[in-house]
Scaffold this motif. Structure first.
Motif, mmCIF file in Angstrom:
data_model
loop_
_atom_site.group_PDB
_atom_site.id
_atom_site.type_symbol
_atom_site.label_atom_id
_atom_site.label_comp_id
_atom_site.label_asym_id
_atom_site.label_seq_id
_atom_site.Cartn_x
_atom_site.Cartn_y
_atom_site.Cartn_z
ATOM 1 N N LEU A 33 35.674 47.848 65.824
ATOM 2 C CA LEU A 33 35.909 46.548 66.456
ATOM 3 C C LEU A 33 37.224 46.549 67.228
ATOM 4 N N HIS A 34 38.288 46.987 66.575
ATOM 5 C CA HIS A 34 39.588 46.934 67.236
ATOM 6 C C HIS A 34 39.730 47.979 68.326
ATOM 7 N N CYS A 40 37.315 46.622 75.708
ATOM 8 C CA CYS A 40 36.925 45.538 76.628
ATOM 9 C C CYS A 40 37.396 44.163 76.159
ATOM 10 N N HIS A 41 37.371 43.942 74.844
ATOM 11 C CA HIS A 41 37.701 42.603 74.342
ATOM 12 C C HIS A 41 39.169 42.468 73.947
ATOM 13 N N GLY A 42 39.929 43.532 74.136
ATOM 14 C CA GLY A 42 41.335 43.520 73.714
ATOM 15 C C GLY A 42 41.427 43.934 72.260
ATOM 16 N N PRO A 103 39.396 39.221 61.333
ATOM 17 C CA PRO A 103 40.192 40.367 60.923
ATOM 18 C C PRO A 103 41.598 40.183 61.460
ATOM 19 N N ARG A 104 42.554 40.076 60.540
ATOM 20 C CA ARG A 104 43.922 39.898 61.008
ATOM 21 C C ARG A 104 44.440 41.228 61.437
ATOM 22 N N LEU B 67 49.504 47.343 72.564
ATOM 23 C CA LEU B 67 49.489 48.406 73.571
ATOM 24 C C LEU B 67 48.087 48.949 73.825
ATOM 25 N N SER B 68 47.023 48.186 73.463
ATOM 26 C CA SER B 68 45.702 48.679 73.833
ATOM 27 C C SER B 68 45.635 48.647 75.355
#
Lengths: 111, 396
Positions: A33-34, A40-42, A103-104, B67-68
């Protein structure tokens, strides 16, 4: 990666426990996810080329629709289908996390 | 004599302090930064400084935020890096001292930036609020705000921002389907020219000499080409036909065009949603060949001597690197540096390449002649690798 996932799915099916991913798999899903959705979603899911996936942004949107979007993508947009990487149950689990247990992200990144 | 002793002892041993300061200055080896690079550690918001001569990590800079998808550019003296964070922060980093000099939160969501031809201006490419903001490289004070307005006052997300000759910045507006050029000779009054480009430009490159700006289109096949020597000719749509026959595959990661592999008269570009590289003859802007690959290419980067092209891939093939020999356009080597190979950077003369393997938390160094691994450095979810030699290259 593909084979690992496949093996995991098969073993999950064999045990008849498809509803909640194992703790290791949950961690792998959050990483996906991350990192990969994040491209694309940051990484903190606040949006990029794709829209924000924060719980506030998803409030009021149907879970089935969101899980369907994850599995099948949205043709005509940049959102790709993830069904070759994720099972239905895993997509549902991700949607539940996004909506109700956001999710933090590692607070250490905040300056 | 008593005064002299007091000078070095007592409550205020000024002499000792002076000595300490002096010896610091005298003993610190003066050094250059030409063999320094920065590795982005996307998950922790850190940068690791590396030295390409010793092949070691030489510093850590912390506290840079999200920083992504981060990128950075260097000042002309190769001393400062300007880091563009996803969270809209612009950070000026001193790569000699490994510390943050200044940091501004300039937008909510940002995707990159550029440094002007003269090195005095920094421009950021923003998603939210959609547009380009321009800052003094010296102080990071804002000097211009270019809103990416289209339609009825909507703001488009800006991608593919590069610097160009004539103190210009060139960039693309995703939703608006436009390419804009901004002349910043007078920084407070940018002169903007707008062009219709095509559906959803997602990234762009400028040719190494600064003449051609090429934007990849996500919403339609083909690329949009702007000849900056002849802007009045407008946009030319090139290679729209390349994918008529086979259907597009889902794209799990957008290709990057920054590698800008131009070798002789041939451009090597990733085909969006296809397992191919396109070879485009720039004399006619036609696809003259397709190189079949086993995955969707993301970065396509030539070794500086142009004898090889290195390619990495999108999920699920992102554990590999393929090396193409430019003499016969064949894949001559496949390397498996680790999980999630995100980026690679060549030393300026090309003898080595540095590669980040995000999910294995490491950076690898390869000899590009015999493909031997020369070093392996731990790094926390490494993504982009940037060497200071970029300081002198247009559009990087």
């Amino acid at each position: 990666m593909r084979f690992g996932l496949f093996a995991l799915l098969v073993s999950a099916l064999a045990l008849g426990q498809v509803s909640t991913p194992t703790p290791e798999r949950q961690q792998a899903l959050l990483d996906l996810l991350h990192q990969d959705c994040g491209s694309c979603h940051g990484m903190t899911l606040q949006g990029g080329l794709g829209p924000a996936l924060l719980s506030s942004a998803l409030a009021g949107k149907s879970e089935a629709m969101l899980a369907g979007t994850i599995l099948n993508g949205r043709p005509g947009t940049a959102m790709p289908p993830w069904s070759r990487f994720l099972s239905r149950e895993e997509a549902d689990w991700l949607v539940t996390q996004l909506k109700y247990n956001p999710p933090r992200f590692n607070d250490a990144t905040r300056p | 004599m008593r005064n002299f002793i007091r000078f070095f002892s007592g409550r205020y041993p000024i002499g000792l302090v002076l000595l300490a300061v002096l010896s610091q200055t005298l003993l610190a080896e003066p050094r250059g930064t030409g063999d320094i690079g920065l590795v982005v550690e996307r998950a922790t918001g850190n940068l690791t400084a590396i030295n390409t001569t010793s092949r070691r990590a030489v510093g850590k800079i912390t506290g840079l935020g999200d920083l992504s998808h981060a990128s950075l550019v260097y000042s002309p003296d190769e001393r400062y890096a300007f880091v563009f964070g996803r969270d809209g922060a612009l950070t000026k980093v001193d790569v000699l001292e490994n510390k943050i000099v200044k940091r501004v939160e300039q937008a909510h969501n940002s995707v990159g930036g550029a440094i002007s031809q003269d090195g005095r201006l920094i421009a950021t490419s923003n998603y939210d609020p959609g547009g380009v903001r321009v800052f003094s490289a010296e102080t990071l004070e804002k000097v211009a705000d270019i809103k990416a307005e289209y339609g009825e006052g909507q703001l488009a997300r800006v991608v593919g921002l590069v610097d160009a000759p004539g103190q210009k910045f060139v960039f693309s507006l995703f939703e608006a389907g436009e390419i804009w050029t901004a002349d910043l000779h007078d920084p407070k009054n940018p002169k903007i020219q707008k062009f219709k480009a095509g559906k959803e430009p997602y990234d762009a490159l400028i040719s190494p000499e600064g003449r051609y700006y090429i934007a990849g289109l996500f919403g339609e096949d083909g690329l949009a080409l702007l000849d900056l020597w002849n802007p009045d000719a407008g946009i030319r749509k090139i290679v729209p036909e390349y994918a008529k026959d086979d259907p597009k595959l889902p794209v799990f990661k957008m290709p990057h065009l920054e590698g800008r592999a131009l070798i002789g008269d041939y451009w090597f570009l990733p085909a969006v949603g296809h397992h191919e590289l396109l070879v485009i003859d720039r004399r006619e802007w036609k696809v003259v060949r397709k190189i079949a690959l086993d995955g969707q290419p993301v970065f396509v980067i030539p070794r500086p001597d142009e004898r090889q092209i290195w390619v990495n891939f999108a999920l699920p093939d992102n554990d590999r690197l393929d090396v193409i020999d430019t003499r016969d356009l064949a894949v001559v080597r496949r390397l498996t540096p680790g999980k999630a190979v995100l980026h690679m950077e060549f030393t300026p003369k090309g003898q080595e390449v540095w590669v980040s393997a995000r999910d294995d938390d490491r950076v690898l160094v390869y000899d590009t002649e015999n493909f031997r691994e020369l070093a392996r450095l731990p790094a926390d979810k490494p993504s982009g690798i940037f060497f200071t030699s970029r300081a002198h290259r247009l559009g990087l």
